[in-house]
Design an enzyme around this catalytic site. Structure first.
Site, PDB file in Angstrom:
ATOM      1  N   TYR A 395      45.339  25.392  38.925  1.00 56.89           N
ATOM      2  CA  TYR A 395      44.243  26.141  39.526  1.00 56.89           C
ATOM      3  C   TYR A 395      43.466  26.938  38.489  1.00 56.89           C
ATOM      4  O   TYR A 395      43.887  27.067  37.354  1.00 56.89           O
ATOM      5  CB  TYR A 395      44.722  27.024  40.675  1.00 56.89           C
ATOM      6  CG  TYR A 395      45.746  28.096  40.440  1.00 56.89           C
ATOM      7  CD1 TYR A 395      46.394  28.674  41.517  1.00 56.89           C
ATOM      8  CD2 TYR A 395      46.090  28.560  39.173  1.00 56.89           C
ATOM      9  CE1 TYR A 395      47.334  29.666  41.356  1.00 56.89           C
ATOM     10  CE2 TYR A 395      47.018  29.548  39.002  1.00 56.89           C
ATOM     11  CZ  TYR A 395      47.651  30.105  40.096  1.00 56.89           C
ATOM     12  OH  TYR A 395      48.583  31.091  39.920  1.00 56.89           O
ATOM     13  N   GLU A 396      42.309  27.416  38.908  1.00 51.95           N
ATOM     14  CA  GLU A 396      41.288  28.010  38.021  1.00 51.95           C
ATOM     15  C   GLU A 396      40.834  26.991  36.979  1.00 51.95           C
ATOM     16  O   GLU A 396      40.406  27.344  35.891  1.00 51.95           O
ATOM     17  CB  GLU A 396      41.805  29.287  37.327  1.00 51.95           C
ATOM     18  CG  GLU A 396      42.542  30.269  38.197  1.00 51.95           C
ATOM     19  CD  GLU A 396      41.837  30.559  39.516  1.00 51.95           C
ATOM     20  OE1 GLU A 396      40.631  30.304  39.634  1.00 51.95           O
ATOM     21  OE2 GLU A 396      42.513  31.025  40.441  1.00 51.95           O
ATOM     22  N   GLY A 397      40.921  25.700  37.312  1.00 51.93           N
ATOM     23  CA  GLY A 397      40.579  24.631  36.386  1.00 51.93           C
ATOM     24  C   GLY A 397      41.837  24.127  35.717  1.00 51.93           C
ATOM     25  O   GLY A 397      42.645  24.908  35.212  1.00 51.93           O
ATOM     26  N   GLN A 402      40.072  23.828  31.168  1.00 46.80           N
ATOM     27  CA  GLN A 402      40.117  25.036  30.338  1.00 46.80           C
ATOM     28  C   GLN A 402      39.868  24.687  28.871  1.00 46.80           C
ATOM     29  O   GLN A 402      39.186  25.424  28.145  1.00 46.80           O
ATOM     30  CB  GLN A 402      41.481  25.722  30.477  1.00 46.80           C
ATOM     31  CG  GLN A 402      41.880  26.107  31.885  1.00 46.80           C
ATOM     32  CD  GLN A 402      41.102  27.303  32.410  1.00 46.80           C
ATOM     33  OE1 GLN A 402      40.164  27.769  31.778  1.00 46.80           O
ATOM     34  NE2 GLN A 402      41.487  27.794  33.566  1.00 46.80           N
TER      35      GLN A 402
END
Length: 546
Positions: A395-397, A402
């Site tokens: 999650y969050e990429g 990232q």
């Protein structure tokens, strides 16, 4: 085997290695934040995590969240602990006093959040979206929006989510279908479905504020036509909250591998009343304020998983008897020696102690490995840590996203200015400490030159082949992370070496242990960068699939 916050380590970082208080004296409103205050805050916060939040970790995993008649319930004890957490003012600690915050440094707050995540990752996720929402509203909200939402979010009475992903698209936000149609009163009717929404619905707060990406009809295609909207679960009024739902409902909760006590929801918006946040068609830019805050939160989670696993496996390694030490019995009065005497076990323990963030999952796996077959059994708690840690690279990429963000936006996107400035800082430190004749500083100087060379090489190859950056991005991320860690280990080595030479009043054993971990990192983990460098140099020619 309960979690104990590494308070001594925290104080070493805050008071010695990074000298927070010296920095605070140069920042308006932080001049009075001294060592006595930070020590007190750390003591009280970590005590709460150990006594109130940690005991809910396993029970929360076993119970999970429940979805009944369209409503989400958290596991037993979560609501009571959350109320204690907010009533104690912990959620308000780093925010603007104008909106009810305590105005304390965000850097101090980040250190504290590691303990919350280590003690109970699922519980901590209910607080993880709050910073991003507050920072986004502060940066892009109108005065009316700030006064309406910030005090409630800061107090913890309300919570927030970030609603990006849809069933047919994840990271590629340009594909989203959620729409927002303007009404006569300048509010918007928001309709669509979002998935994988952390804390999308639950029973911990009286209201939840959703920050939703959507398209206004007629807007340009792709990212250029996306806007950001505030969509409350219950609409606020002067007298409180409208009792009826604002067309916002949870369609289901995910049955997940880990963090089972954190509600991951499918959220449906059905002609929900929303309010534009920032400018039309500038939603992605505004949302990145939220995303970047969430990425920092995810980074701390890696440290938390490593710390949790290290503590459990260290205790077990000191107690578990298995075979004899290769150099002869260390505990001849026992039937066998503790497994901590074996070099491979010590390697796994020190790797957990020296790694961070992206390697949180690896550290959690190493903790389980220290337990052997017992680690695979639920009663020890380390298998839960592995399951909980797995999501952090997604999650969050994902890690790949990232990595592309690092090299594409942060490094090459700015013509290398940010990287050059950081390397200048590192090399200044190396020059200032050359007199200590430390091998770690020589290695750091060499690594900086390699980092610059590799960056230039990737940039040149990318001009010829667009795949070159993507092929090198993940090893580049890992290489960069290792150099950053080497820098901070070098700073710690210089500090501890000088303190020992001056017969510092600090614990000699503690300082020597710091030097030992730094030496282990330099000799056993940092050499991995040679492999990453070779992979980066290989380019993209071998990655084709027929």
């Amino acid at each position: 085997m309960s979690y104990k916050a590494p308070v001594k380590e925290m104080r070493f970082l805050i008071n010695d290695l990074f000298d927070f208080h010296k920095q605070y004296k140069t920042i308006k409103d932080y001049e009075d934040v001294d060592k006595e205050l930070t020590d007190t805050i750390i003591d009280e916060y970590t005590k709460f995590c150990e006594s109130e939040v940690m005991p809910l970790n396993r029970s929360g995993d076993e119970q999970g969240c429940r979805f009944i008649d369209g409503k989400v319930s958290t596991p037993s004890g979560f609501k009571q602990a959350y109320e204690q957490y907010t009533e104690a003012g912990w959620k308000a600690l780093p925010w603007d006093p104008q909106y009810g915050g305590q105005g304390l440094p965000k850097s101090l707050n980040k250190v504290l959040l590691e303990s919350l995540a280590s003690s109970n990752m699922s519980f901590s996720l209910y607080a993880s979206a709050q910073p991003g929402a507050i920072e986004t509203l502060s940066a892009f909200g109108t005065e009316e929006q700030k006064s309406s939402y910030l005090p409630k979010l800061i107090s913890g009475k309300w919570n927030a989510t970030m609603c990006l992903t849809e069933p047919h698209c994840g990271t590629d936000l340009g594909l989203i279908n959620t729409k927002a149609e303007v009404r006569a009163d300048r509010s918007y009717s928001v309709s669509g479905t979002k998935i994988f929404i952390t804390g999308g619905d639950h029973d911990l707060n009286e209201n939840i504020i959703h920050l939703v990406l959507a398209r206004i009809p007629g807007s340009p295609a792709g990212n250029a036509g996306i806007s950001l909207f505030v969509v409350p679960k219950y609409l606020p009024t002067n007298g409180g909250l409208v009792k009826d739902l604002n067309g916002v409902s949870c369609g289901s909760i995910e049955s997940k591998m880990g963090v089972k006590a954190s509600a991951t929801c499918v959220m449906n918006f059905d002609n929900s009343t929303g309010f534009l946040l920032g400018e039309p068609n500038k939603g992605v830019k505004a949302m990145f304020t939220f995303i970047n805050a969430s990425r920092i939160s995810a980074a701390f989670q890696g440290v938390a998983h490593a710390e949790f696993g290290f503590q459990k496996s260290l205790i077990y390694a000191r107690e578990r008897l298995q075979m004899r030490a290769s150099n002869g019995p260390t505990h001849p009065h026992l039937a066998a020696d503790p497994i901590i005497v074996h070099p491979d076990v010590r390697r796994m323990l020190l790797t957990q102690k020296a790694f961070a963030t992206e390697t949180g999952l690896e550290s959690a796996n190493l903790a389980l490995q220290c337990f052997g077959g017992h680690g695979y059994i639920r009663e020890w708690g380390v298998e839960q840590n592995v399951r909980d840690a797995r999501i952090a690279t997604l999650y969050e990429g994902t890690t790949g996203i990232q990595a592309l963000d690092l090299i594409g936006r942060k490094v090459l996107g700015g013509s290398g200015e940010l990287l050059n400035n950081f390397i200048d800082e590192i090399l200044e430190f190396c020059s200032a400490n050359e007199g200590l004749n430390l091998p770690i500083i020589l290695a750091l100087q060499s690594a900086c030159q390699d980092w610059l060379r590799l960056t230039t090489d990737i940039a040149n190859k990318s001009r010829v082949n667009g795949d070159a950056m993507g092929a090198a991005s993940v090893p580049y991320l890992m290489f960069a992370g290792h150099v950053c860690l080497l820098y901070y280990f070098a700073r710690a080595t210089a500090l501890c070496t000088e303190a020992l030479r001056q017969n510092s009043s600090a614990s000699e054993a503690f300082l020597k242990e710091k030097l030992n971990v730094a030496g282990f990192y330099l000799n056993h983990l940092f050499p991995k960068t040679s492999s990453y460098a070779a992979i980066m140099s290989a380019g993209a020619s071998d990655l084709s699939i027929e």
